[in-house]
Write a protein that holds these residues in place. Structure first.
Motif, PDB file in Angstrom:
ATOM      1  N   GLN A 179       0.642  -1.338  -0.093  1.00  0.00           N
ATOM      2  CA  GLN A 179      -0.120   0.031   0.115  1.00  0.00           C
ATOM      3  C   GLN A 179       0.978   1.322  -0.114  1.00  0.00           C
ATOM      4  OE1 GLN A 179      -3.015   0.229  -0.785  1.00  0.00           O
ATOM      5  NE2 GLN A 179      -4.121  -1.491  -0.271  1.00  0.00           N
ATOM      6  N   SER A 180       0.446   2.162   0.882  1.00  0.00           N
ATOM      7  CA  SER A 180       1.235   3.393   0.943  1.00  0.00           C
ATOM      8  C   SER A 180       2.789   3.223   1.304  1.00  0.00           C
ATOM      9  CB  SER A 180       0.678   4.370   1.692  1.00  0.00           C
ATOM     10  OG  SER A 180      -0.404   5.055   1.194  1.00  0.00           O
TER      11      SER A 180
ATOM     12  N   LYS B 239       5.157   4.115  -1.722  1.00  0.00           N
ATOM     13  CA  LYS B 239       5.273   5.523  -2.128  1.00  0.00           C
ATOM     14  C   LYS B 239       6.815   5.841  -1.879  1.00  0.00           C
ATOM     15  CE  LYS B 239       0.799   7.354  -1.362  1.00  0.00           C
ATOM     16  NZ  LYS B 239      -0.604   6.992  -0.492  1.00  0.00           N
TER      17      LYS B 239
ATOM     18  N   PHE C 285      -3.776  11.413   3.818  1.00  0.00           N
ATOM     19  CA  PHE C 285      -3.131  11.005   2.874  1.00  0.00           C
ATOM     20  C   PHE C 285      -3.653  10.996   1.577  1.00  0.00           C
ATOM     21  CE2 PHE C 285      -5.092   7.086   1.476  1.00  0.00           C
ATOM     22  CZ  PHE C 285      -5.911   6.697   2.665  1.00  0.00           C
TER      23      PHE C 285
ATOM     24  N   ASN D  25      -1.289  11.055  -1.377  1.00  0.00           N
ATOM     25  CA  ASN D  25      -1.566  10.364  -2.798  1.00  0.00           C
ATOM     26  C   ASN D  25      -1.198  11.175  -3.824  1.00  0.00           C
ATOM     27  OD1 ASN D  25      -2.491   8.244  -1.112  1.00  0.00           O
ATOM     28  ND2 ASN D  25      -4.203   8.010  -2.187  1.00  0.00           N
TER      29      ASN D  25
ATOM     30  N   GLU E 189      -8.147  -2.549  -5.782  1.00  0.00           N
ATOM     31  CA  GLU E 189      -8.009  -1.232  -5.871  1.00  0.00           C
ATOM     32  C   GLU E 189      -8.510  -0.490  -6.923  1.00  0.00           C
ATOM     33  OE1 GLU E 189      -5.598   0.424  -3.441  1.00  0.00           O
ATOM     34  OE2 GLU E 189      -5.824  -1.395  -2.272  1.00  0.00           O
TER      35      GLU E 189
ATOM     36  N   ASN F 226      -8.689   8.920  -6.182  1.00  0.00           N
ATOM     37  CA  ASN F 226      -7.408   8.962  -6.697  1.00  0.00           C
ATOM     38  C   ASN F 226      -7.548   9.283  -8.246  1.00  0.00           C
ATOM     39  OD1 ASN F 226      -5.683   8.190  -4.870  1.00  0.00           O
ATOM     40  ND2 ASN F 226      -5.735   6.002  -5.099  1.00  0.00           N
TER      41      ASN F 226
ATOM     42  N   TYR G   9       0.622   3.403 -10.167  1.00  0.00           N
ATOM     43  CA  TYR G   9       0.718   3.786  -8.726  1.00  0.00           C
ATOM     44  C   TYR G   9       0.006   2.578  -7.909  1.00  0.00           C
ATOM     45  CZ  TYR G   9      -1.451   5.693  -4.336  1.00  0.00           C
ATOM     46  OH  TYR G   9      -1.853   5.811  -3.130  1.00  0.00           O
ATOM     47  N   LEU G  10      -1.095   1.979  -8.334  1.00  0.00           N
ATOM     48  CA  LEU G  10      -1.762   0.966  -7.752  1.00  0.00           C
ATOM     49  C   LEU G  10      -1.008  -0.288  -7.812  1.00  0.00           C
ATOM     50  CD1 LEU G  10      -5.590   1.660  -8.189  1.00  0.00           C
ATOM     51  CD2 LEU G  10      -4.185   2.189  -6.153  1.00  0.00           C
TER      52      LEU G  10
ATOM     53  N   CYS H 290       1.323  -0.421  -4.846  1.00  0.00           N
ATOM     54  CA  CYS H 290       0.444  -0.672  -3.798  1.00  0.00           C
ATOM     55  C   CYS H 290       0.228  -1.932  -3.527  1.00  0.00           C
ATOM     56  CB  CYS H 290      -0.832   0.274  -3.874  1.00  0.00           C
ATOM     57  SG  CYS H 290      -0.534   2.127  -3.408  1.00  0.00           S
TER      58      CYS H 290
ATOM     59  N   TYR I 230       1.763   9.671   7.606  1.00  0.00           N
ATOM     60  CA  TYR I 230       0.295  10.510   7.453  1.00  0.00           C
ATOM     61  C   TYR I 230       0.476  11.736   8.149  1.00  0.00           C
ATOM     62  CZ  TYR I 230      -1.046   5.937   5.417  1.00  0.00           C
ATOM     63  OH  TYR I 230      -0.924   4.799   4.857  1.00  0.00           O
TER      64      TYR I 230
ATOM     65  N   GLY J 150       1.411   2.061   5.583  1.00  0.00           N
ATOM     66  CA  GLY J 150       0.444   1.798   4.816  1.00  0.00           C
ATOM     67  C   GLY J 150      -0.774   1.422   5.361  1.00  0.00           C
ATOM     68  N   VAL J 151      -1.811   1.419   4.703  1.00  0.00           N
ATOM     69  CA  VAL J 151      -3.177   1.211   5.306  1.00  0.00           C
ATOM     70  C   VAL J 151      -3.229  -0.327   5.666  1.00  0.00           C
ATOM     71  CG1 VAL J 151      -4.559   3.301   4.523  1.00  0.00           C
ATOM     72  CG2 VAL J 151      -4.407   1.138   2.880  1.00  0.00           C
TER      73      VAL J 151
HETATM   74  N1  GLN Z   1      -4.230   2.077  -2.204  1.00  0.00           N
HETATM   75  C1  GLN Z   1      -4.399   3.128  -1.410  1.00  0.00           C
HETATM   76  C2  GLN Z   1      -4.839   4.381  -2.200  1.00  0.00           C
HETATM   77  O1  GLN Z   1      -4.253   4.939  -2.784  1.00  0.00           O
HETATM   78  C3  GLN Z   1      -2.961   3.566  -0.352  1.00  0.00           C
HETATM   79  C4  GLN Z   1      -3.450   3.799   0.767  1.00  0.00           C
HETATM   80  C5  GLN Z   1      -2.489   3.833   1.745  1.00  0.00           C
HETATM   81  O2  GLN Z   1      -1.885   3.043   2.226  1.00  0.00           O
HETATM   82  N2  GLN Z   1      -2.648   5.008   2.557  1.00  0.00           N
HETATM   83  O3  GLN Z   1      -5.983   4.760  -1.922  1.00  0.00           O
END
Ligand code: GLN
Length: 332
Positions: free
Chosen positions: A68-69, A72, A101, A119, A164, A171, A195-196, A199, A247, A264-265
Motif C-alpha cells: 500500500q502506501s 510511495k 493521505f 496520494n 484497488e 485517486n 501507482y496501484l 501498492c 500520514y 501503509g493502510v
Molecule cells: N491503495 C491506497 C490508495 O491509494 C493506498 C492507501 C494507503 O496505504 N494510504 O488509496
C-alpha cells in the motif's frame, strides 16, 4: 558488527514488546479496507535487519500483506533516480501537509503536491517513473522492489490490484484535477495502474525490514550486495520519510519516536535508521490516522528503550541502557 549478546538482547526485547503490544490496540481497521482485513487484525509481526545482515523476527513474519502506501517511498526513489533531484522537486515538494493521505490539497504557490508520501505526490512520482508504457514502468518499479527486499519473486498481486482499481474514485478525481492544473501528464488510467500496482505488491515483515535496511545501508541490500538506489538519492528519500512518512501524525511521530518511517493502510510500517538497521512491522489494526496501532506502540517503546530517536542525547546509548525485560515495568 552486532555481537551475539547484542543480538540476543534485541531478540529478547522484541519478544517482550511484541507480547506486550499484542494484547492492546486492535481497535479497528480502515473503513476503506476489504472485509477480510477485519479477520486478520490479530496478526502482528515484527522483524529487524541490521546493516551487517543480522536478523530478528517475532510473531507473524511469514504472512504476506500489500505494501500500500509504503510503496510511495520506493516509487519516489525511482522517480528521483530517473529524473534527478531538481526536476523531481519541481514536480513534487517535500513539505509535510498535515492533511490526510488522500486529501485534495496542493502547494499552490509552486503548483505541485505537497510531498510524495501523500496520494497526490505519489501519483506525480508514478508519472515521473520512466518507461515506454505502464507495463514497462511497473516492471521497472517491481524489479527495484525485488532488489530492496532481496526476493526475486515479488510481484503485483492481481486480486488486490483489481480491487484497488474498482475503489479508486478519489485517486481518479485527484489525477484529473492535477492534470488540469498541469501537475501530471499523459493517460490518467495508465498512471493509476503504475501507482496501484506498486501498492499491490505483497511482502512479509522480514522482507519489509530488509527494504528498510537497504535504505539504511546507503541503498545496497545488506544480504545480496546489490544496489537498489543510487547513493546520492538515499538521503533525500530518508529525509522525506522522516518528515512526511506517517500520514498526518508525522509530526507527533518525529517528536516521539524520531525514526524515519513510512506506513501503509494494510498495517505495515517500514523504518530505516541510517547506517544501523531497518524494521518491518505488520498489524492491521489502525488508528484514526491510518497507522498500525501496535506498530506505532512498539516503535515508540523500542525507540525509548534503545535511545533510537535521531536527536537522542549521547547518554541514551543504543544498547547500554536497555534493561532486561524481567526488570521492566509496563510503562517505564
Ligand atoms: N491503495 C491506497 C490508495 O491509494 C493506498 C492507501 C494507503 O496505504 N494510504 O488509496
Amino acid at each position: 558488527m552486532v555481537t551475539r549478546a547484542e543480538r540476543d538482547l534485541v531478540q529478547e526485547q522484541l519478544e517482550y514488546l511484541h507480547r506486550r503490544h499484542l494484547s492492546i490496540g486492535d481497535d479497528h481497521v480502515a473503513s476503506f479496507y476489504p472485509p477480510e482485513m477485519e479477520a486478520q487484525r490479530h496478526l502482528f509481526g515484527v522483524a529487524g535487519t541490521n546493516v551487517d545482515g543480522t536478523q530478528w523476527s517475532v510473531g507473524d513474519c511469514a504472512h504476506r500483506f500489500p505494501l500500500q502506501s509504503i510503496s510511495k517511498v520506493f516509487t519516489y526513489a525511482l522517480a528521483l533516480e530517473d529524473n534527478g533531484r531538481e526536476a523531481t522537486l519541481n514536480r513534487v515538494g517535500v513539505e509535510p501537509s498535515g492533511d490526510p493521505f488522500n486529501s485534495i490539497t496542493f502547494d499552490e504557490a509552486r503548483n505541485r503536491p505537497h510531498n510524495p508520501m501523500v496520494n497526490a505526490g505519489a501519483l506525480v512520482a508514478a508519472n515521473l517513473v520512466r518507461g515506454r508504457d505502464p507495463a514497462e514502468k511497473v516492471e521497472r518499479l517491481v524489479d527495484r522492489l525485488r532488489t530492496y527486499a532481496g526476493n526475486p519473486d515479488l510481484h503485483v498481486d492481481k486480486e488486490i490490484f483489481e480491487r484497488e482499481m474498482v475503489s479508486n474514485d478519489r485517486n481518479l478525481a485527484l489525477s484529473y484535477l492535477m492534470r488540469s492544473l498541469g501537475m501530471i501528464d499523459g493517460d490518467i488510467e495508465d498512471n493509476i495502474v503504475v501507482y496501484l500496482s506498486a501498492c499491490s505488491v505483497q511482502v512479509t515483515a522480514v522482507e519489509l525490514s530488509v527494504m528498510g535496511t537497504t535504505l539504511a545501508n546507503g541503498g545496497v541490500n545488506p544480504h545480496s550486495g546489490s544496489r537498489a538506489l543510487g547513493r546520492q538519492h538515499v538521503r533525500d528519500v530518508i529525509s522525506v520519510m522522516s518528515t512526511c512518512g506517517m500520514y498526518n501524525a508525522a509530526g507527533e511521530w518525529a517528536y516521539d519516536v524520531g525514526i524515519p518511517a513510512k506506513s501503509g493502510v494494510s498495517g505495515g510500517i517500514v523504518t530505516a535508521i541510517p547506517n544501523y538497521f531497518g524494521l518491518g512491522l505488520f498489524s492491521p489494526g489502525l488508528d484514526v490516522y491510518g497507522n498500525s496501532v501496535r506498530g506505532i506502540g512498539l516503535c515508540r517503546e523500542l525507540s525509548a528503550r534503545f535511545g533510537l530517536h535521531m536527536f537522542a542525547g549521547p547518554t541514551e546509548s543504543r544498547f547500554g541502557r536497555v534493561a532486561q525485560p524481567s526488570q521492566q515495568q509496563p510503562d517505564s
